[in-house]
Design an enzyme around this catalytic site. Structure first.
Site, PDB file in Angstrom:
ATOM      1  N   LYS A  45       1.175  -0.722   0.245  1.00 23.08           N
ATOM      2  CA  LYS A  45      -0.240   0.208  -0.395  1.00 23.08           C
ATOM      3  C   LYS A  45       0.960   0.891   0.084  1.00 23.08           C
ATOM      4  CE  LYS A  45      -3.443   2.831   0.853  1.00 23.08           C
ATOM      5  NZ  LYS A  45      -4.078   2.721  -0.723  1.00 23.08           N
ATOM      6  N   SER A  70     -12.377   5.960  -1.427  1.00 24.79           N
ATOM      7  CA  SER A  70     -11.943   6.902  -0.738  1.00 24.79           C
ATOM      8  C   SER A  70     -11.155   6.899   0.263  1.00 24.79           C
ATOM      9  CB  SER A  70     -13.125   8.187  -1.009  1.00 24.79           C
ATOM     10  OG  SER A  70     -12.054   9.438  -0.744  1.00 24.79           O
ATOM     11  N   CYS A 130      -2.986   9.958  -6.436  1.00 24.05           N
ATOM     12  CA  CYS A 130      -3.543   9.347  -5.793  1.00 24.05           C
ATOM     13  C   CYS A 130      -4.790  10.576  -5.923  1.00 24.05           C
ATOM     14  CB  CYS A 130      -3.337   9.720  -4.395  1.00 24.05           C
ATOM     15  SG  CYS A 130      -4.814   8.878  -2.789  1.00 24.05           S
ATOM     16  N   LYS A 172       3.401   5.729 -10.514  1.00 21.81           N
ATOM     17  CA  LYS A 172       2.839   5.749 -10.625  1.00 21.81           C
ATOM     18  C   LYS A 172       1.790   6.848 -11.416  1.00 21.81           C
ATOM     19  CE  LYS A 172      -1.627   3.283  -9.528  1.00 21.81           C
ATOM     20  NZ  LYS A 172      -2.444   1.844  -8.954  1.00 21.81           N
ATOM     21  N   ASN A 201      -3.793   4.415 -12.196  1.00 18.73           N
ATOM     22  CA  ASN A 201      -4.338   5.023 -10.731  1.00 18.73           C
ATOM     23  C   ASN A 201      -5.821   5.351 -11.502  1.00 18.73           C
ATOM     24  OD1 ASN A 201      -5.252   5.716  -8.005  1.00 18.73           O
ATOM     25  ND2 ASN A 201      -3.221   6.314  -7.373  1.00 18.73           N
ATOM     26  N   SER A 202      -7.080   4.818  -9.913  1.00 21.25           N
ATOM     27  CA  SER A 202      -8.238   4.949 -10.375  1.00 21.25           C
ATOM     28  C   SER A 202      -8.765   6.461 -10.509  1.00 21.25           C
ATOM     29  CB  SER A 202      -8.913   4.748  -9.083  1.00 21.25           C
ATOM     30  OG  SER A 202      -8.299   5.888  -7.850  1.00 21.25           O
ATOM     31  N   GLY A 282      -6.449  -4.823  -9.169  1.00 17.05           N
ATOM     32  CA  GLY A 282      -6.617  -4.208  -7.594  1.00 17.05           C
ATOM     33  C   GLY A 282      -7.624  -4.671  -7.682  1.00 17.05           C
TER      34      GLY A 282
HETATM   35  O1  RRO Z   1      -5.329   5.065  -0.582  1.00 15.27           O
HETATM   36  C1  RRO Z   1      -6.274   5.489  -1.627  1.00 15.27           C
HETATM   37  O2  RRO Z   1      -7.341   6.661  -1.121  1.00 15.27           O
HETATM   38  C2  RRO Z   1      -6.173   5.443  -2.626  1.00 15.27           C
HETATM   39  C3  RRO Z   1      -5.100   5.855  -3.372  1.00 15.27           C
HETATM   40 BR1  RRO Z   1      -3.373   6.032  -1.912  1.00 15.27          BR
HETATM   41  C4  RRO Z   1      -4.464   5.533  -4.631  1.00 15.27           C
HETATM   42  O3  RRO Z   1      -3.317   6.047  -5.468  1.00 15.27           O
HETATM   43  N1  RRO Z   1      -5.621   5.296  -5.444  1.00 15.27           N
HETATM   44  C5  RRO Z   1      -7.009   5.613  -4.559  1.00 15.27           C
HETATM   45  O4  RRO Z   1      -7.418   5.213  -5.389  1.00 15.27           O
HETATM   46  N2  RRO Z   1      -7.084   5.572  -3.427  1.00 15.27           N
END
Ligand code: RRO
Length: 322
Positions: A45, A70, A130, A172, A201-202, A282
């Site tokens: 993580k 989130s 993020c 990333k 990433n998302s 993921g």
């Molecule tokens: O922890 C999060 O809310 C999170 C992170 Br760090 C990220 O890089 N991507 C995401 O979808 N959630």
């Protein structure tokens, strides 16, 4: 024998399918479960300097198409992840979060000192994307910030030069949606000795709602969060493809790790066809647990056998335009 091994920089992996930073890689127990699974390496993580509880709950929801989260970077802090490396026998990659550049560089220094002390840390994925930190944007959407961060990060990495056990270094990235962005990002990243970029990433600040109760499913940020899973596969594929073409044009050695909506062997195959060197799982890992790595690897091998491909180089990047 069909071979799905791959190399990211100097790191050799016996398979090309491993976990994305995010689900089920925060605690030592989760990392040990990964160590006992068929993932070829383990990614943590994203971590900060100190531990964080993250955003208020509920903060994760998934349905049959994908997920919204989130989380807000809940993690145990860098020292914990360095200590965990003692219990890990597979290649171990630490994802570095950090709320600002100063924090990122301090975390990197901690990791590099640990590597000099022979801790089992083989790679660093720096998370510049993020979407869920309240009050902060996604860093890698700002080209000036991206270049400034990478300049500072590589100054630290050079300062701590480690000659043996050199970790692979990557970033990333968030999803990009406009074609000119890929060339702008490549103009910057090609100035630095990165081993890899992870895409994507998302998709930040999406909204999935509950029409029955007329509510959001998650609480932070007015119910908005990063979207993952099947919803985002077309965007993930396009990001991998566009970066692959741009990096090839520049003769870059930077490898692309694909991520976003991989549920089965066909999805993994498609990412590699677009140019991915490896893929991360993921949302599907969160749903299915560690068994997904063996299942998806086996499904990929079946597809390769059908097509008479013996290794990933036989088709990587070879997507044809109809
Ligand atoms: O922890 C999060 O809310 C999170 C992170 Br760090 C990220 O890089 N991507 C995401 O979808 N959630």
């Amino acid at each position: 024998m069909t071979n799905i091994s791959t190399n990211i920089g100097n790191l050799k992996l016996n398979k090309c399918i491993y976990n994305a930073s995010g689900p089920l890689c925060t605690s030592l127990n989760e990392l040990i479960d990964l160590n006992n699974s068929s993932t070829p390496c383990i990614l943590t993580k994203s971590c900060t300097l100190e531990n964080r509880v993250g955003n208020p709950i509920p903060r994760y929801y998934d349905n049959h198409i994908g997920s919204i989260n989130s989380m807000g970077l809940p993690n145990q802090g860098i020292k914990y992840y360095i200590t965990c490396s003692k219990d890990i026998t597979k290649p171990y990659i630490i994802s570095v979060g950090g709320l600002n550049l100063n924090e990122i560089t301090t975390i990197l220094s901690n990791i590099l000192v640990a590597i000099k002390l022979d801790e089992n840390i083989n790679g660093i994925e720096i998370n510049l994307s993020c979407p869920n930190i309240i009050g902060k944007g996604q860093l890698a959407y700002d080209m000036k910030d991206l270049e400034y961060y990478l300049t500072t990060i590589f100054n630290i990495l050079n300062y701590h030069t480690v000659s043996k056990n050199k970790p692979i270094i990557g970033i990333k990235l968030p999803p990009y949606f406009d074609i000119h962005q890929f060339s702008n990002v490549c103009d910057i990243i090609c100035k630095f000795p990165l081993d890899f970029i992870t895409c994507i990433n998302s998709i930040g600040n999406g909204l999935i709602i509950d029409p029955i109760n007329e509510t959001t499913f998650i609480k932070p940020k007015n119910g908005m969060g990063g979207i993952g899973g099947r919803y985002i596969k077309p965007t993930g594929l396009s990001n991998v493809r566009n970066f692959y073409l741009e990096l090839k044009k520049r003769n870059s050695q930077i490898k692309i790790i694909g991520c976003g909506g991989i549920e089965n062997g066909i999805d993994a195959f498609e990412y590699i066809l677009c140019g991915a060197t490896a893929v991360q799982i993921g949302t599907t890992f969160h749903k299915e647990g560690v068994g997904c790595f063996e299942r998806i690897s086996n499904e990929l091998i079946v597809i390769m056998n059908d097509k008479k491909y013996t290794n990933l180089n036989d088709f990587r990047g070879n997507l044809q335009i109809i």
